[in-house]
Write a protein that holds these residues in place. Structure first.
Motif, PDB file in Angstrom:
ATOM      1  N   ASP A 291       0.799  -1.227   0.000  1.00 43.46           N
ATOM      2  CA  ASP A 291       0.000   0.000   0.000  1.00 43.46           C
ATOM      3  C   ASP A 291       0.833   1.278   0.000  1.00 43.46           C
ATOM      4  N   PHE A 292       1.862   1.343  -0.831  1.00 46.58           N
ATOM      5  CA  PHE A 292       2.719   2.530  -0.874  1.00 46.58           C
ATOM      6  C   PHE A 292       1.966   3.771  -1.322  1.00 46.58           C
ATOM      7  N   GLY A 293       0.950   3.590  -2.156  1.00 44.60           N
ATOM      8  CA  GLY A 293       0.254   4.756  -2.691  1.00 44.60           C
ATOM      9  C   GLY A 293      -0.888   5.255  -1.834  1.00 44.60           C
ATOM     10  N   ASN A 294      -1.208   4.521  -0.762  1.00 43.53           N
ATOM     11  CA  ASN A 294      -2.353   4.905   0.063  1.00 43.53           C
ATOM     12  C   ASN A 294      -2.102   6.243   0.766  1.00 43.53           C
ATOM     13  N   GLY A 295      -3.091   7.125   0.702  1.00 44.79           N
ATOM     14  CA  GLY A 295      -2.992   8.413   1.379  1.00 44.79           C
ATOM     15  C   GLY A 295      -2.199   9.460   0.619  1.00 44.79           C
ATOM     16  N   SER A 296      -1.747   9.147  -0.583  1.00 43.43           N
ATOM     17  CA  SER A 296      -0.945  10.114  -1.340  1.00 43.43           C
ATOM     18  C   SER A 296      -1.846  11.046  -2.150  1.00 43.43           C
ATOM     19  N   THR A 297      -1.389  12.267  -2.330  1.00 40.82           N
ATOM     20  CA  THR A 297      -2.123  13.235  -3.140  1.00 40.82           C
ATOM     21  C   THR A 297      -1.828  12.992  -4.611  1.00 40.82           C
ATOM     22  N   THR A 298      -2.544  13.699  -5.477  1.00 39.69           N
ATOM     23  CA  THR A 298      -2.304  13.569  -6.919  1.00 39.69           C
ATOM     24  C   THR A 298      -0.873  13.966  -7.261  1.00 39.69           C
ATOM     25  N   LYS A 299      -0.396  15.037  -6.612  1.00 41.05           N
ATOM     26  CA  LYS A 299       0.976  15.487  -6.849  1.00 41.05           C
ATOM     27  C   LYS A 299       1.981  14.432  -6.371  1.00 41.05           C
ATOM     28  N   ASP A 300       1.700  13.870  -5.171  1.00 43.82           N
ATOM     29  CA  ASP A 300       2.584  12.819  -4.650  1.00 43.82           C
ATOM     30  C   ASP A 300       2.624  11.631  -5.598  1.00 43.82           C
ATOM     31  N   ARG A 301       1.428  11.253  -6.099  1.00 47.57           N
ATOM     32  CA  ARG A 301       1.361  10.080  -6.967  1.00 47.57           C
ATOM     33  C   ARG A 301       2.148  10.311  -8.253  1.00 47.57           C
ATOM     34  N   ALA A 302       2.070  11.531  -8.783  1.00 51.33           N
ATOM     35  CA  ALA A 302       2.821  11.833 -10.010  1.00 51.33           C
ATOM     36  C   ALA A 302       4.319  11.718  -9.762  1.00 51.33           C
ATOM     37  N   GLU A 303       4.786  12.237  -8.616  1.00 53.62           N
ATOM     38  CA  GLU A 303       6.210  12.144  -8.304  1.00 53.62           C
ATOM     39  C   GLU A 303       6.618  10.705  -8.041  1.00 53.62           C
ATOM     40  N   MET A 304       5.737   9.946  -7.390  1.00 55.69           N
ATOM     41  CA  MET A 304       6.047   8.539  -7.113  1.00 55.69           C
ATOM     42  C   MET A 304       6.107   7.727  -8.398  1.00 55.69           C
ATOM     43  N   ASN A 305       5.259   8.079  -9.366  1.00 54.02           N
ATOM     44  CA  ASN A 305       5.313   7.379 -10.648  1.00 54.02           C
ATOM     45  C   ASN A 305       6.669   7.568 -11.326  1.00 54.02           C
ATOM     46  N   ASN A 306       7.236   8.751 -11.154  1.00 55.00           N
ATOM     47  CA  ASN A 306       8.557   9.005 -11.740  1.00 55.00           C
ATOM     48  C   ASN A 306       9.652   8.159 -11.089  1.00 55.00           C
ATOM     49  N   LEU A 307       9.407   7.754  -9.841  1.00 47.20           N
ATOM     50  CA  LEU A 307      10.407   6.951  -9.131  1.00 47.20           C
ATOM     51  C   LEU A 307      10.508   5.531  -9.676  1.00 47.20           C
ATOM     52  N   SER A 308       9.514   5.129 -10.480  1.00 40.97           N
ATOM     53  CA  SER A 308       9.562   3.767 -11.032  1.00 40.97           C
ATOM     54  C   SER A 308      10.767   3.564 -11.929  1.00 40.97           C
ATOM     55  N   ALA A 309      11.363   4.671 -12.369  1.00 43.26           N
ATOM     56  CA  ALA A 309      12.568   4.562 -13.202  1.00 43.26           C
ATOM     57  C   ALA A 309      13.711   3.904 -12.438  1.00 43.26           C
ATOM     58  N   LEU A 310      13.689   4.011 -11.111  1.00 39.08           N
ATOM     59  CA  LEU A 310      14.734   3.382 -10.294  1.00 39.08           C
ATOM     60  C   LEU A 310      14.737   1.866 -10.430  1.00 39.08           C
ATOM     61  N   LEU A 311      13.565   1.295 -10.792  1.00 38.97           N
ATOM     62  CA  LEU A 311      13.428  -0.160 -10.766  1.00 38.97           C
ATOM     63  C   LEU A 311      13.476  -0.798 -12.145  1.00 38.97           C
ATOM     64  N   ARG A 312      13.480   0.018 -13.196  1.00 39.18           N
ATOM     65  CA  ARG A 312      13.475  -0.551 -14.547  1.00 39.18           C
ATOM     66  C   ARG A 312      14.777  -1.281 -14.824  1.00 39.18           C
ATOM     67  N   ASP A 313      14.648  -2.387 -15.477  1.00 36.89           N
ATOM     68  CA  ASP A 313      15.797  -3.197 -15.910  1.00 36.89           C
ATOM     69  C   ASP A 313      16.570  -3.806 -14.740  1.00 36.89           C
ATOM     70  N   LYS A 314      15.994  -3.790 -13.537  1.00 40.31           N
ATOM     71  CA  LYS A 314      16.626  -4.469 -12.404  1.00 40.31           C
ATOM     72  C   LYS A 314      16.185  -5.928 -12.398  1.00 40.31           C
ATOM     73  N   ASP A 315      17.124  -6.800 -12.054  1.00 40.04           N
ATOM     74  CA  ASP A 315      16.823  -8.234 -12.063  1.00 40.04           C
ATOM     75  C   ASP A 315      16.088  -8.628 -10.782  1.00 40.04           C
ATOM     76  N   ILE A 316      14.953  -8.018 -10.563  1.00 41.89           N
ATOM     77  CA  ILE A 316      14.153  -8.258  -9.360  1.00 41.89           C
ATOM     78  C   ILE A 316      12.692  -8.355  -9.753  1.00 41.89           C
ATOM     79  N   ILE A 317      11.875  -8.756  -8.786  1.00 46.14           N
ATOM     80  CA  ILE A 317      10.425  -8.795  -8.967  1.00 46.14           C
ATOM     81  C   ILE A 317       9.813  -7.924  -7.878  1.00 46.14           C
TER      82      ILE A 317
END
Length: 643
Positions: free
Chosen positions: A584-610
């Motif tokens: 539940d990382f996104g719970n309680g986040s504002t629209t602005k928070d969610r937009a910034e959090m979506n940008n953080l997904s770049a940290l996980l791209r191409d990582k050998d993880i699930i």
């Protein structure tokens, strides 16, 4: 061992938070005040010695003859030991004084030769031992209660190590910190005593060691009891159980045991009855002697000597026997009292503290025996001076300190028994706490569905978004990764390999950001991650940069939603585990928070993880490359992963 050490140090860091230090400072101030009062009381008692001796010498100087001396006798004062400053003691036996003479008298003042010595309870005395019992036990209960309240945080710890390591490290670290805090307060008290000119003697250490043992068992018991009660999930019932336990153990049990002892003490022969019996023995002897030898004053010196020696050989042993009878009855009740007080941690602690201060029941019995022995010496001294020396020359029996009894610190009867009984309680609570810890860690909510329709085929480098519309499904998935598969009937595979096995997987559970404890500083959390996952210097620096150096001294819970998320996702990006479950990382986040959090997904791209991201309000970010859908049909859950 490295994971144990990491968890251990994390608990140490958590202990030194502002609220704990404030409580410790509050206790320190109270302890210093209590010690000051105890020192004043001790100095007041000890200052009586010189005046008492001088008064005794003055009274003897006014004695006209040995007849007067035999009637007046001598007074005996009991002086407390220095450790009395620290400990509460029974009020009736804490200030002992007595009088003995050569006839029948052995009188301990304040009616301390009957049931009265059992009537005063030391719980409310303002001493270190009683304050630490009343306040200390309550604080320790809450300290234990708070340990496992953050269940989601406990899951994070257990996923990074094992539940056994987490339980052992947290219990050990917190109890060690409690003991060290207790010793700190004791050292503060000893330091205060030294500043005011009072120091412990070697004779104080027997009781002091016993007291420290009983205090440690008391702390451990209440701490473990707090951890057990802390597993009650409803706060109202948890706090109610906590207070009910404290009231029962600290107030009800001591009062109940006092009532039991009072009933037994009522059967002790009264001092008046003993005194009357002694007078009867004396009267019978005088009548018999007068009948056989004539009036005492009409006898020759040899005749008087024969009468007195007859008293010494035949009557005085009977008088001693009556006093010893009373002593034996009192000893029996004290024995029974200290037996039943060894059965609970609070009463055992109180009993040990009473004796450690040198003003308890052991000291009373020793004082009583000392009086019996001293009176025997006094009677023999009087006979020798009157009938075998010049009776016109007055010689005082008291040469040095015969009329002063110096108390010694001790331990109660059944001390060893009390240690093992209360240690047994602690062991039972330890196992119960561990059982409840495991139970709540892997507890499944009420399940109205089976998981037979679950068939998840997961691949590396997948960021999978899902919802928590079915909480039982979420908990089942988490348990599978913990290796707890008893109730799971579905299928899950990673890169074609079945993972539904009773073996813990290489995964990390990360709870919702707001579910971290409120006493963890950001810098301590980062250092904890460094130790736990053996991060490199570069990775350690990356975690610091994720929140900005200015925020490192803030409590983690006080950071913004984005800052907390950035820190945790940076940790995920290091790929120290194969699978990451985000709760539940996104719970309680504002629209602005969610937009910034979506940008953080770049940290996980191409990582050998699930990454499995479960959110109660939709997918946390748009960077997910797969979706886990869950539906229900005929009480059966159906779940699949689609790219």
């Amino acid at each position: 061992m490295s994971k144990f050490y990491a968890n251990f140090l994390q608990e140490v860091n958590r202990f030194f938070c502002l609220k704990n230090m404030t409580v410790l400072l509050f206790l320190m101030i109270i302890v210093m005040f209590c010690t000051h009062l105890g020192v004043n009381d001790f100095k007041g008692s000890n200052s009586q010695e010189k005046e008492f001796k001088e008064t005794g010498e003055l009274l003897f100087g006014k004695m006209l003859d040995y007849y007067r001396y035999s009637v007046e006798g001598i007074d005996i004062l009991a002086l407390p030991t220095a450790s009395r400053v620290l400990f509460a003691s029974p009020a009736m036996v804490s200030n002992l004084a007595a009088n003995i003479n050569t006839i029948v008298n052995l009188h301990i003042y304040n009616d301390c030769q009957s049931k009265a010595i059992f009537m005063a309870h030391p719980l409310l005395q303002f001493r270190l031992s009683s304050i630490l019992l009343i306040l200390g036990t309550l604080l320790v209960l809450f300290f234990g209660y708070d340990l496992y309240r953050d269940f989601d945080y406990s899951k994070l710890l257990a996923s990074s190590a094992s539940e056994k390591i987490v339980f052992a490290s947290t219990i050990f670290s917190r109890f060690l910190l409690l003991i060290l805090s207790y010793f700190f307060l004791l050292l503060v008290s000893l330091g205060m005593m030294a500043i005011e000119g009072v120091t412990l003697t070697q004779s104080d250490f027997t009781g002091m060691i016993g007291f420290l043992i009983s205090a440690s068992l008391k702390l451990l018991f209440f701490f473990l009891l707090g951890t057990v009660i802390g597993h009650i999930r409803v706060p109202f019932f948890g706090i109610a159980a906590l207070l009910a336990s404290w009231i029962t153990l600290v107030l009800v049990f001591p009062c109940m045991f006092d009532a039991i002892i009072e009933e037994k003490a009522n059967k002790i022969t009264s001092y008046y009855k003993i005194y009357k019996d002694k007078l009867t023995v004396m009267s019978d002897f005088e009548k018999k002697a007068e009948k056989e030898k004539g009036a005492y004053l009409d006898n020759t010196p040899e005749g008087r000597k024969e009468v007195v020696e007859g008293y010494w050989n035949n009557i005085f042993p009977l008088i001693e026997k009556l006093d010893e009878q009373l002593l034996n009855e009192i000893t029996q009740v004290i024995n029974e009292m200290q037996y039943i007080t060894s059965l609970t941690p609070t009463t055992f602690y109180l009993s040990t503290a009473n004796e450690a201060g040198g003003s308890g029941y052991q000291n009373y019995l020793n004082f009583y025996r000392y009086l019996l022995d001293l009176r025997r010496q006094l009677v023999r001294f009087w006979i020798d001076r009157v009938y075998y020396n010049d009776p016109t020359v007055m010689v005082n029996f008291v040469k040095k300190d015969e009329n002063v009894f110096k108390a010694k610190s001790a331990v109660p009867f059944y001390f060893i028994q009390g240690v093992f009984i209360n240690l047994g309680y602690c062991i039972v609570l330890l196992f119960l706490s561990y059982f409840l810890f495991r139970y709540n860690l892997f507890h499944l909510p009420k399940n109205n569905f089976t998981c037979s329709g679950v068939n998840l085929k997961v691949k590396s480098k997948q960021i999978i978004g899902s919802t928590k519309d079915f909480p039982e499904f979420f908990h089942q998935i988490v348990n599978v990764f913990f290796g707890k598969i008893k109730h799971f009937t579905g299928k899950i595979s990673i890169d074609g390999e079945n993972i539904v096995t009773p073996v813990k997987k290489n995964f990390l559970f990360l709870p919702q950001q707001e579910h971290f404890p409120d006493d963890i500083k950001t810098k301590d959390l980062i250092t904890f991650f460094k130790r736990l996952f053996k991060l490199s210097a570069e990775e350690f620096l990356s975690l610091k940069d994720a929140v900005g150096k200015a925020n490192l001294n803030k409590y983690f819970i006080k950071l913004s939603k984005v800052q907390k998320t950035r820190l945790l996702l940076t940790l995920v990006s290091f790929g120290k585990n194969q699978v990451y479950i985000l709760d539940d990382f996104g719970n309680g986040s504002t629209t602005k928070d969610r937009a910034e959090m979506n940008n953080l997904s770049a940290l996980l791209r191409d990582k050998d993880i699930i990454v499995l991201d479960f959110c109660s309000s939709g997918i946390s970010w748009q960077g997910a490359n797969a979706v886990l859908t869950v539906s229900a049909a005929d009480n059966e859950l159906i779940a699949t992963v689609e790219s």
